[in-house]
Design an enzyme around this catalytic site. Sequence first.
Site, PDB file in Angstrom:
ATOM      1  N   SER A 195       3.304  -2.261   6.280  1.00 48.11           N
ATOM      2  CA  SER A 195       2.328  -1.723   7.246  1.00 48.11           C
ATOM      3  C   SER A 195       3.088  -1.210   8.466  1.00 48.11           C
ATOM      4  O   SER A 195       4.262  -1.548   8.662  1.00 48.11           O
ATOM      5  CB  SER A 195       1.385  -2.863   7.654  1.00 48.11           C
ATOM      6  OG  SER A 195       0.604  -2.514   8.773  1.00 48.11           O
ATOM      7  N   TYR A 237      -2.130 -10.960  10.460  1.00 45.79           N
ATOM      8  CA  TYR A 237      -1.801  -9.779   9.656  1.00 45.79           C
ATOM      9  C   TYR A 237      -0.415  -9.255  10.024  1.00 45.79           C
ATOM     10  O   TYR A 237       0.417  -8.971   9.159  1.00 45.79           O
ATOM     11  CB  TYR A 237      -2.866  -8.707   9.889  1.00 45.79           C
ATOM     12  CG  TYR A 237      -2.704  -7.468   9.046  1.00 45.79           C
ATOM     13  CD1 TYR A 237      -3.194  -7.418   7.745  1.00 45.79           C
ATOM     14  CD2 TYR A 237      -2.060  -6.337   9.546  1.00 45.79           C
ATOM     15  CE1 TYR A 237      -3.047  -6.273   6.968  1.00 45.79           C
ATOM     16  CE2 TYR A 237      -1.908  -5.194   8.777  1.00 45.79           C
ATOM     17  CZ  TYR A 237      -2.408  -5.168   7.492  1.00 45.79           C
ATOM     18  OH  TYR A 237      -2.259  -4.037   6.717  1.00 45.79           O
TER      19      TYR A 237
HETATM   20  P1  NAP Z   1      -8.909  -2.425   1.235  1.00 50.12           P
HETATM   21  O1  NAP Z   1      -9.589  -1.119   0.973  1.00 50.12           O
HETATM   22  O2  NAP Z   1      -9.504  -3.370   2.208  1.00 50.12           O
HETATM   23  O3  NAP Z   1      -8.652  -3.136  -0.150  1.00 50.12           O
HETATM   24  C1  NAP Z   1      -8.056  -4.405  -0.200  1.00 50.12           C
HETATM   25  C2  NAP Z   1      -7.609  -4.639  -1.609  1.00 50.12           C
HETATM   26  O4  NAP Z   1      -6.991  -5.937  -1.682  1.00 50.12           O
HETATM   27  C3  NAP Z   1      -8.769  -4.634  -2.565  1.00 50.12           C
HETATM   28  O5  NAP Z   1      -8.377  -3.955  -3.730  1.00 50.12           O
HETATM   29  C4  NAP Z   1      -9.006  -6.106  -2.833  1.00 50.12           C
HETATM   30  O6  NAP Z   1      -9.509  -6.380  -4.111  1.00 50.12           O
HETATM   31  C5  NAP Z   1      -7.612  -6.677  -2.732  1.00 50.12           C
HETATM   32  N1  NAP Z   1      -7.665  -8.091  -2.421  1.00 50.12           N
HETATM   33  C6  NAP Z   1      -8.007  -8.643  -1.231  1.00 50.12           C
HETATM   34  N2  NAP Z   1      -7.993  -9.985  -1.333  1.00 50.12           N
HETATM   35  C7  NAP Z   1      -7.628 -10.275  -2.608  1.00 50.12           C
HETATM   36  C8  NAP Z   1      -7.435 -11.471  -3.318  1.00 50.12           C
HETATM   37  N3  NAP Z   1      -7.621 -12.663  -2.741  1.00 50.12           N
HETATM   38  N4  NAP Z   1      -7.069 -11.389  -4.617  1.00 50.12           N
HETATM   39  C9  NAP Z   1      -6.882 -10.201  -5.208  1.00 50.12           C
HETATM   40  N5  NAP Z   1      -7.062  -9.025  -4.602  1.00 50.12           N
HETATM   41  C10 NAP Z   1      -7.429  -9.061  -3.303  1.00 50.12           C
HETATM   42  O7  NAP Z   1      -7.459  -2.196   1.750  1.00 50.12           O
HETATM   43  P2  NAP Z   1      -6.433  -0.999   1.564  1.00 50.12           P
HETATM   44  O8  NAP Z   1      -6.467  -0.196   2.784  1.00 50.12           O
HETATM   45  O9  NAP Z   1      -6.582  -0.357   0.237  1.00 50.12           O
HETATM   46  O10 NAP Z   1      -5.102  -1.867   1.643  1.00 50.12           O
HETATM   47  C11 NAP Z   1      -4.249  -2.089   0.567  1.00 50.12           C
HETATM   48  C12 NAP Z   1      -2.953  -2.641   1.126  1.00 50.12           C
HETATM   49  O11 NAP Z   1      -2.411  -1.711   2.056  1.00 50.12           O
HETATM   50  C13 NAP Z   1      -3.118  -3.945   1.892  1.00 50.12           C
HETATM   51  O12 NAP Z   1      -1.990  -4.773   1.668  1.00 50.12           O
HETATM   52  C14 NAP Z   1      -3.151  -3.491   3.336  1.00 50.12           C
HETATM   53  O13 NAP Z   1      -2.744  -4.498   4.216  1.00 50.12           O
HETATM   54  C15 NAP Z   1      -2.166  -2.355   3.288  1.00 50.12           C
HETATM   55  N6  NAP Z   1      -2.275  -1.386   4.373  1.00 50.12           N
HETATM   56  C16 NAP Z   1      -3.389  -0.646   4.556  1.00 50.12           C
HETATM   57  C17 NAP Z   1      -3.423   0.266   5.592  1.00 50.12           C
HETATM   58  C18 NAP Z   1      -4.605   1.140   5.867  1.00 50.12           C
HETATM   59  O14 NAP Z   1      -4.584   1.869   6.866  1.00 50.12           O
HETATM   60  N7  NAP Z   1      -5.629   1.145   5.064  1.00 50.12           N
HETATM   61  C19 NAP Z   1      -2.332   0.418   6.429  1.00 50.12           C
HETATM   62  C20 NAP Z   1      -1.211  -0.366   6.209  1.00 50.12           C
HETATM   63  C21 NAP Z   1      -1.194  -1.266   5.168  1.00 50.12           C
HETATM   64  P3  NAP Z   1     -11.081  -6.736  -4.357  1.00 50.12           P
HETATM   65  O15 NAP Z   1     -11.861  -5.563  -3.859  1.00 50.12           O
HETATM   66  O16 NAP Z   1     -11.136  -6.924  -5.821  1.00 50.12           O
HETATM   67  O17 NAP Z   1     -11.362  -7.991  -3.594  1.00 50.12           O
END
Ligand code: NAP
Length: 251
Positions: A143, A156
Amino acid sequence: MGLFDLSGKTAVVTGAGRGLGEAIGLGLAQAGADIALVTNRTPADKAAEAIRALGRKAITIQVDVADRSKLPGIVERTVDELGRIDILVNNAGIIRRTPAADHSYADWQDVLDVNLNSVFALCQLAGNRMIEQGSGKIINIASMLSFQGGINVPGYTSSKHAVAGLTKALASEWAAKGLQVNAIAPGYMSTDNTEALREDPVRSAQILGRIPAGRWGTSEDLIGPAVFLASAASDYMNGHILAVDGGWLVR
Ligand code: NAP
Protein backbone atom coordinates in the site's frame (compact mmCIF):
# COMPACT_ATOMS: atom_id res chain seq x y z
CA MET A 1 5.75 -11.80 -25.83
CA GLY A 2 6.78 -15.16 -24.36
CA LEU A 3 8.37 -13.43 -21.37
CA PHE A 4 4.94 -12.58 -19.99
CA ASP A 5 3.27 -15.88 -20.90
CA LEU A 6 1.78 -17.73 -17.92
CA SER A 7 0.57 -20.80 -19.85
CA GLY A 8 0.88 -23.95 -17.73
CA LYS A 9 1.19 -21.93 -14.51
CA THR A 10 -1.18 -22.09 -11.57
CA ALA A 11 -1.91 -19.11 -9.35
CA VAL A 12 -3.62 -18.69 -5.98
CA VAL A 13 -5.21 -15.26 -5.53
CA THR A 14 -6.76 -14.33 -2.19
CA GLY A 15 -9.66 -11.88 -2.05
CA ALA A 16 -10.37 -12.78 -5.67
CA GLY A 17 -14.14 -12.27 -5.71
CA ARG A 18 -14.17 -8.50 -5.97
CA GLY A 19 -11.99 -5.40 -6.16
CA LEU A 20 -8.30 -5.60 -6.98
CA GLY A 21 -8.09 -9.37 -6.47
CA GLU A 22 -10.84 -10.10 -8.99
CA ALA A 23 -9.01 -8.07 -11.65
CA ILE A 24 -5.66 -9.67 -10.82
CA GLY A 25 -7.11 -13.19 -11.08
CA LEU A 26 -8.68 -12.42 -14.44
CA GLY A 27 -5.49 -10.74 -15.67
CA LEU A 28 -3.30 -13.72 -14.74
CA ALA A 29 -5.80 -16.00 -16.52
CA GLN A 30 -5.68 -13.77 -19.61
CA ALA A 31 -1.91 -14.32 -19.58
CA GLY A 32 -2.53 -18.10 -19.51
CA ALA A 33 -2.63 -19.19 -15.86
CA ASP A 34 -5.16 -21.42 -14.12
CA ILE A 35 -6.48 -19.80 -10.97
CA ALA A 36 -7.55 -20.81 -7.46
CA LEU A 37 -9.83 -18.03 -6.28
CA VAL A 38 -9.91 -17.60 -2.52
CA THR A 39 -12.79 -15.59 -1.09
CA ASN A 40 -14.43 -15.21 2.29
CA ARG A 41 -17.86 -13.56 2.04
CA THR A 42 -18.09 -12.82 -1.69
CA PRO A 43 -19.09 -15.80 -3.84
CA ALA A 44 -16.41 -16.31 -6.47
CA ASP A 45 -18.70 -17.93 -9.06
CA LYS A 46 -18.85 -14.89 -11.34
CA ALA A 47 -15.08 -14.40 -11.28
CA ALA A 48 -14.55 -18.14 -11.89
CA GLU A 49 -16.95 -18.14 -14.84
CA ALA A 50 -15.07 -15.23 -16.44
CA ILE A 51 -11.83 -17.18 -16.14
CA ARG A 52 -13.35 -20.39 -17.54
CA ALA A 53 -14.71 -18.37 -20.47
CA LEU A 54 -11.07 -17.69 -21.37
CA GLY A 55 -10.44 -21.44 -21.53
CA ARG A 56 -8.52 -21.51 -18.27
CA LYS A 57 -9.29 -23.62 -15.20
CA ALA A 58 -10.68 -21.95 -12.09
CA ILE A 59 -11.48 -23.38 -8.68
CA THR A 60 -13.09 -21.48 -5.82
CA ILE A 61 -12.04 -21.84 -2.20
CA GLN A 62 -14.09 -20.20 0.52
CA VAL A 63 -11.91 -19.45 3.53
CA ASP A 64 -11.55 -16.80 6.21
CA VAL A 65 -7.82 -16.22 5.92
CA ALA A 66 -7.77 -14.94 9.50
CA ASP A 67 -8.39 -18.56 10.56
CA ARG A 68 -4.88 -19.94 10.45
CA SER A 69 -6.06 -23.55 10.70
CA LYS A 70 -7.81 -23.23 7.31
CA LEU A 71 -4.79 -21.98 5.36
CA PRO A 72 -3.02 -25.29 4.62
CA GLY A 73 -6.21 -26.39 2.83
CA ILE A 74 -5.83 -23.58 0.28
CA VAL A 75 -2.48 -24.87 -0.92
CA GLU A 76 -3.51 -28.53 -0.66
CA ARG A 77 -6.70 -28.05 -2.72
CA THR A 78 -4.85 -26.03 -5.34
CA VAL A 79 -2.21 -28.73 -5.77
CA ASP A 80 -4.80 -31.54 -5.71
CA GLU A 81 -7.15 -29.92 -8.23
CA LEU A 82 -4.85 -27.81 -10.41
CA GLY A 83 -1.66 -29.86 -10.12
CA ARG A 84 0.84 -27.33 -8.73
CA ILE A 85 1.30 -23.83 -7.39
CA ASP A 86 3.55 -21.40 -9.25
CA ILE A 87 2.16 -18.01 -8.22
CA LEU A 88 0.72 -16.74 -4.93
CA VAL A 89 -0.97 -13.35 -4.75
CA ASN A 90 -1.67 -12.29 -1.17
CA ASN A 91 -4.34 -9.68 -1.87
CA ALA A 92 -7.03 -10.16 0.83
CA GLY A 93 -7.04 -7.18 3.14
CA ILE A 94 -9.21 -5.13 5.47
CA ILE A 95 -9.03 -1.60 6.82
CA ARG A 96 -10.51 -0.14 10.03
CA ARG A 97 -10.70 3.63 10.27
CA THR A 98 -10.57 5.18 13.76
CA PRO A 99 -8.17 7.70 15.28
CA ALA A 100 -5.21 6.03 16.98
CA ALA A 101 -6.32 7.23 20.42
CA ASP A 102 -9.61 5.32 20.05
CA HIS A 103 -8.41 2.42 17.91
CA SER A 104 -9.66 -0.74 19.64
CA TYR A 105 -7.39 -3.71 20.20
CA ALA A 106 -10.01 -5.86 18.45
CA ASP A 107 -9.70 -3.76 15.27
CA TRP A 108 -5.90 -3.82 15.53
CA GLN A 109 -5.90 -7.61 15.91
CA ASP A 110 -8.43 -8.22 13.10
CA VAL A 111 -6.42 -6.11 10.67
CA LEU A 112 -3.12 -7.78 11.56
CA ASP A 113 -4.66 -11.26 11.31
CA VAL A 114 -5.93 -10.68 7.76
CA ASN A 115 -3.32 -8.29 6.36
CA LEU A 116 -0.15 -9.71 7.89
CA ASN A 117 -0.47 -13.01 9.74
CA SER A 118 -2.29 -14.76 6.90
CA VAL A 119 0.28 -13.40 4.45
CA PHE A 120 3.20 -14.89 6.37
CA ALA A 121 1.42 -18.23 6.79
CA LEU A 122 0.45 -18.49 3.12
CA CYS A 123 3.93 -17.44 1.99
CA GLN A 124 5.36 -20.22 4.16
CA LEU A 125 2.88 -22.84 2.98
CA ALA A 126 3.16 -22.02 -0.73
CA GLY A 127 6.83 -21.10 -0.42
CA ASN A 128 7.74 -24.57 0.82
CA ARG A 129 6.14 -26.12 -2.29
CA MET A 130 7.91 -23.59 -4.49
CA ILE A 131 11.25 -24.29 -2.83
CA GLU A 132 10.75 -28.01 -3.55
CA GLN A 133 10.05 -27.29 -7.23
CA GLY A 134 12.85 -24.71 -7.43
CA SER A 135 10.67 -21.87 -8.72
CA GLY A 136 7.79 -19.66 -7.72
CA LYS A 137 6.45 -16.12 -7.71
CA ILE A 138 4.95 -14.48 -4.65
CA ILE A 139 3.23 -11.11 -4.97
CA ASN A 140 2.10 -9.44 -1.76
CA ILE A 141 -0.25 -6.48 -1.97
CA ALA A 142 1.25 -3.62 0.00
CA SER A 143 0.00 0.00 0.00
CA MET A 144 1.02 3.64 -0.02
CA LEU A 145 0.79 3.07 3.73
CA SER A 146 3.79 0.75 3.41
CA PHE A 147 5.68 4.06 3.05
CA GLN A 148 3.51 6.67 4.76
CA GLY A 149 1.57 6.98 8.01
CA GLY A 150 -1.92 7.67 6.71
CA ILE A 151 -4.71 9.13 8.86
CA ASN A 152 -6.86 7.17 11.35
CA VAL A 153 -5.59 3.75 10.22
CA PRO A 154 -2.76 2.80 12.62
CA GLY A 155 -3.37 -0.95 12.38
CA TYR A 156 -3.60 -0.90 8.60
CA THR A 157 -0.45 1.20 8.25
CA SER A 158 1.44 -1.10 10.61
CA SER A 159 0.28 -4.18 8.73
CA LYS A 160 1.27 -2.77 5.33
CA HIS A 161 4.69 -1.61 6.53
CA ALA A 162 5.17 -5.14 7.83
CA VAL A 163 4.07 -6.64 4.49
CA ALA A 164 6.85 -4.65 2.81
CA GLY A 165 9.36 -5.87 5.40
CA LEU A 166 8.19 -9.46 5.12
CA THR A 167 8.45 -9.28 1.32
CA LYS A 168 12.09 -8.19 1.61
CA ALA A 169 12.90 -10.78 4.28
CA LEU A 170 11.48 -13.64 2.22
CA ALA A 171 13.07 -12.38 -0.99
CA SER A 172 16.41 -12.26 0.75
CA GLU A 173 16.13 -15.89 1.90
CA TRP A 174 14.41 -17.41 -1.09
CA ALA A 175 16.00 -15.73 -4.13
CA ALA A 176 18.76 -18.35 -4.14
CA LYS A 177 16.11 -21.09 -4.15
CA GLY A 178 14.58 -19.82 -7.41
CA LEU A 179 11.68 -17.84 -5.92
CA GLN A 180 10.91 -14.19 -6.52
CA VAL A 181 9.03 -12.46 -3.73
CA ASN A 182 7.87 -8.95 -4.57
CA ALA A 183 5.01 -6.61 -3.68
CA ILE A 184 2.69 -4.24 -5.46
CA ALA A 185 1.86 -1.04 -3.60
CA PRO A 186 -1.36 0.29 -5.12
CA GLY A 187 -2.10 3.98 -4.84
CA TYR A 188 -5.62 5.22 -4.27
CA MET A 189 -7.81 2.82 -6.21
CA SER A 190 -11.55 2.99 -6.67
CA THR A 191 -12.79 -0.10 -4.73
CA ASP A 192 -14.88 -0.82 -1.62
CA ASN A 193 -11.69 -0.36 0.45
CA THR A 194 -11.60 3.38 -0.35
CA GLU A 195 -15.37 4.03 -0.50
CA ALA A 196 -15.33 6.05 2.75
CA LEU A 197 -12.56 8.29 1.39
CA ARG A 198 -14.29 8.87 -1.92
CA GLU A 199 -17.54 9.72 -0.13
CA ASP A 200 -15.81 12.32 2.05
CA PRO A 201 -15.73 15.41 -0.19
CA VAL A 202 -12.78 16.99 1.64
CA ARG A 203 -10.54 13.88 1.73
CA SER A 204 -11.60 12.91 -1.78
CA ALA A 205 -10.54 16.31 -3.19
CA GLN A 206 -7.29 16.28 -1.17
CA ILE A 207 -6.37 12.84 -2.48
CA LEU A 208 -7.30 13.51 -6.10
CA GLY A 209 -5.43 16.81 -6.02
CA ARG A 210 -2.21 15.02 -5.09
CA ILE A 211 -2.35 12.30 -7.77
CA PRO A 212 -0.21 13.46 -10.72
CA ALA A 213 -2.17 11.21 -13.09
CA GLY A 214 -5.28 13.20 -12.16
CA ARG A 215 -7.53 10.21 -11.46
CA TRP A 216 -8.13 7.44 -8.95
CA GLY A 217 -6.70 4.08 -9.99
CA THR A 218 -8.86 1.23 -11.22
CA SER A 219 -8.59 -2.49 -10.50
CA GLU A 220 -7.50 -3.01 -14.11
CA ASP A 221 -4.48 -0.76 -13.54
CA LEU A 222 -2.95 -3.62 -11.52
CA ILE A 223 -3.20 -6.27 -14.24
CA GLY A 224 0.00 -5.36 -16.12
CA PRO A 225 2.14 -5.08 -12.98
CA ALA A 226 0.72 -8.36 -11.60
CA VAL A 227 1.38 -10.27 -14.85
CA PHE A 228 4.89 -8.80 -14.93
CA LEU A 229 5.70 -9.90 -11.37
CA ALA A 230 4.12 -13.33 -11.97
CA SER A 231 6.08 -13.98 -15.16
CA ALA A 232 9.62 -14.71 -16.31
CA ALA A 233 9.89 -11.01 -17.22
CA SER A 234 10.67 -10.31 -13.55
CA ASP A 235 13.02 -13.22 -12.86
CA TYR A 236 15.79 -10.91 -11.58
CA MET A 237 13.51 -8.88 -9.31
CA ASN A 238 13.62 -9.75 -5.63
CA GLY A 239 12.05 -7.89 -2.74
CA HIS A 240 10.86 -4.93 -4.80
CA ILE A 241 7.85 -2.91 -3.67
CA LEU A 242 6.34 -1.74 -6.96
CA ALA A 243 4.24 1.40 -6.58
CA VAL A 244 1.29 1.58 -8.96
CA ASP A 245 0.03 4.93 -7.84
CA GLY A 246 -0.45 7.40 -10.69
CA GLY A 247 2.61 9.18 -9.32
CA TRP A 248 1.35 9.71 -5.74
CA LEU A 249 4.73 8.99 -4.16
CA VAL A 250 6.76 11.25 -6.43
CA ARG A 251 4.73 14.36 -5.67
P1 NAP B 1 -11.87 -4.55 -1.08
O1 NAP B 1 -12.61 -4.16 -2.32
O2 NAP B 1 -12.32 -4.03 0.23
O3 NAP B 1 -11.77 -6.13 -1.05
C1 NAP B 1 -11.16 -6.78 0.03
C2 NAP B 1 -10.88 -8.19 -0.40
O4 NAP B 1 -10.25 -8.88 0.69
C3 NAP B 1 -12.15 -8.93 -0.72
O5 NAP B 1 -11.92 -9.72 -1.86
C4 NAP B 1 -12.38 -9.78 0.51
O6 NAP B 1 -13.03 -10.99 0.25
C5 NAP B 1 -10.97 -10.08 0.96
N1 NAP B 1 -10.95 -10.40 2.37
C6 NAP B 1 -11.13 -9.54 3.40
N2 NAP B 1 -11.10 -10.21 4.57
C7 NAP B 1 -10.89 -11.52 4.26
C8 NAP B 1 -10.75 -12.69 5.02
N3 NAP B 1 -10.84 -12.67 6.35
N4 NAP B 1 -10.55 -13.86 4.36
C9 NAP B 1 -10.47 -13.89 3.03
N5 NAP B 1 -10.60 -12.82 2.24
C10 NAP B 1 -10.81 -11.64 2.85
O7 NAP B 1 -10.38 -4.14 -1.18
P2 NAP B 1 -9.41 -3.89 -2.41
O8 NAP B 1 -9.31 -2.45 -2.62
O9 NAP B 1 -9.74 -4.79 -3.55
O10 NAP B 1 -8.06 -4.33 -1.70
C11 NAP B 1 -7.34 -5.48 -2.02
C12 NAP B 1 -5.97 -5.35 -1.38
O11 NAP B 1 -5.34 -4.17 -1.87
C13 NAP B 1 -6.01 -5.21 0.13
O12 NAP B 1 -4.90 -5.88 0.70
C14 NAP B 1 -5.88 -3.71 0.34
O13 NAP B 1 -5.34 -3.40 1.59
C15 NAP B 1 -4.93 -3.37 -0.78
N6 NAP B 1 -4.93 -1.96 -1.18
C16 NAP B 1 -6.03 -1.37 -1.69
C17 NAP B 1 -5.96 -0.04 -2.07
C18 NAP B 1 -7.12 0.70 -2.65
O14 NAP B 1 -6.99 1.91 -2.88
N7 NAP B 1 -8.23 0.09 -2.92
C19 NAP B 1 -4.78 0.66 -1.93
C20 NAP B 1 -3.67 0.01 -1.40
C21 NAP B 1 -3.76 -1.31 -1.03
P3 NAP B 1 -14.61 -11.21 0.58
O15 NAP B 1 -15.36 -10.18 -0.20
O16 NAP B 1 -14.85 -12.60 0.13
O17 NAP B 1 -14.77 -11.04 2.06
